[in-house]
Design a protein around this motif. Structure first.
Motif, PDB file in Angstrom:
ATOM      1  N   ILE A  18      50.482  39.301 -45.455  1.00  0.00           N
ATOM      2  CA  ILE A  18      51.488  38.450 -44.821  1.00  0.00           C
ATOM      3  C   ILE A  18      52.748  38.476 -45.669  1.00  0.00           C
ATOM      4  O   ILE A  18      52.719  38.833 -46.838  1.00  0.00           O
ATOM      5  N   GLU A  22      55.910  33.532 -45.669  1.00  0.00           N
ATOM      6  CA  GLU A  22      54.808  32.906 -44.945  1.00  0.00           C
ATOM      7  C   GLU A  22      53.731  32.415 -45.908  1.00  0.00           C
ATOM      8  O   GLU A  22      53.152  31.339 -45.712  1.00  0.00           O
ATOM      9  N   LYS A  72      44.287  27.224 -41.799  1.00  0.00           N
ATOM     10  CA  LYS A  72      45.551  27.838 -42.219  1.00  0.00           C
ATOM     11  C   LYS A  72      45.373  28.651 -43.504  1.00  0.00           C
ATOM     12  O   LYS A  72      46.064  29.639 -43.732  1.00  0.00           O
TER      13      LYS A  72
END
Length: 306
Positions: A18, A22, A72
């Motif tokens: 990622i 982020e 998450k």
């Protein structure tokens, strides 16, 4: 997992990464940091931790809300298995850095005495800690022997002598890795170059290690990169000096150019004369720090060259 040898590149079989922005955004939440801390407290790097065990340790009443934040973190920082949750390497690395105080602590230490004498004037050395760096310099003439980043958590529960020993191992380890082509920060491939263009006063020749993955750069005198060279270590060991524990800033050949000579300019080659116990050896290196020649016959300091 594929393996390769020689100069073949390695293409790891892993999930797509990622973006850095982020990754930081995912960690910008108190609950997620608490989850990572709970996983650390429960030894999540060793064995899986169940959902219920993590939930009990985090200050949140809503299990759905907790599950949202846990998801998450899953895939990049945390791995979900049938037995529970464990750290992925990025999560383990981040949480260890956070709770070691690397990103959060601030500390300063006033100057205190350090082992060794100044290679320039013979004065006593002092050490101090500020701006996340430990510096060792001459208390008389101000010549700096070393100044290098050191995590503030490393100051906890250590006497000044213990701190200096830990600092020695920290710096030595970093430069030994760099000299072997491994970045001490990200484990990426590091390129090494020797140059007569220096950024530090008092150095005529400078070694630069650079990681093109994380842009980490290390600069130093030549000798600091030879602390785990087999010939150099053996030469000292035979004379009762253990380079793994001897503070490197007490060795003039390690932190200065006073025993470094340029043998050739094109291509650039240098010779480093190293002495201890009344004997001396010399080692010749190219501009990538490859060893070209070693004078293995110790001779008394001051004896004529061959």
């Amino acid at each position: 997992m594929s393996h390769s040898a020689g100069n073949e590149s390695v293409a790891p079989e892993s999930d797509a990464g990622i973006a850095p922005a982020e990754a930081f955004a995912l960690l910008g939440n108190d609950t997620r940091i608490e989850i990572l801390q709970a996983l650390l407290d429960e030894d999540g790097s060793e064995e899986p931790v169940s959902f219920s065990e993590l939930y009990e340790r985090v200050d949140i009443d809503d299990s759905a809300h907790f599950n949202y934040h846990l998801k998450k973190l899953t895939d990049h920082f945390v791995r979900r298995t049938d037995e529970g949750y464990t750290f992925r390497y990025p999560g383990w690395k981040v949480v260890r850095a956070v709770f070691a105080g690397t990103f959060t602590d601030r500390a300063e230490l006033e100057p205190f005495d350090a082992d060794g004498d100044c290679y320039d004037c013979g004065g006593g050395l002092q050490a101090w800690y500020a701006e996340e760096r430990l510096t060792i310099a001459c208390g008389d003439c101000g010549t700096v022997h070393v100044s290098y980043p050191f995590p503030p958590g490393g100051l906890d529960d250590r006497t000044p002598a213990e701190l200096l020993q830990a600092f020695h191992h920290h710096v030595r380890h970093h430069y030994c890795l760099a000299a072997d082509g491994v970045c001490p920060e990200c484990m990426g491939k590091m390129e090494t170059a020797l140059s007569r263009e220096t950024t530090y006063p008092g150095l005529d020749v400078q070694v630069t290690h650079e990681c093109h993955r994380c842009h980490n750069r290390l600069h130093s005198a030549v000798g600091l990169n030879l602390l785990d060279n087999a010939d150099v270590m053996t030469f000292h060991a035979e004379r009762g000096v253990d380079l793994s524990t001897r503070p490197f800033w007490t060795l003039p050949w390690c932190v200065s150019d006073e025993r470094t000579d340029v043998v050739s300019c094109d291509p650039l080659e240098i010779r480093l004369d190293i002495s201890t116990g009344g004997d001396s050896m010399c080692i010749v290196l190219d501009d990538s720090l490859n060893v070209l020649d070693v004078d293995g016959c110790a001779r008394p300091v001051g004896a004529s060259e061959r």
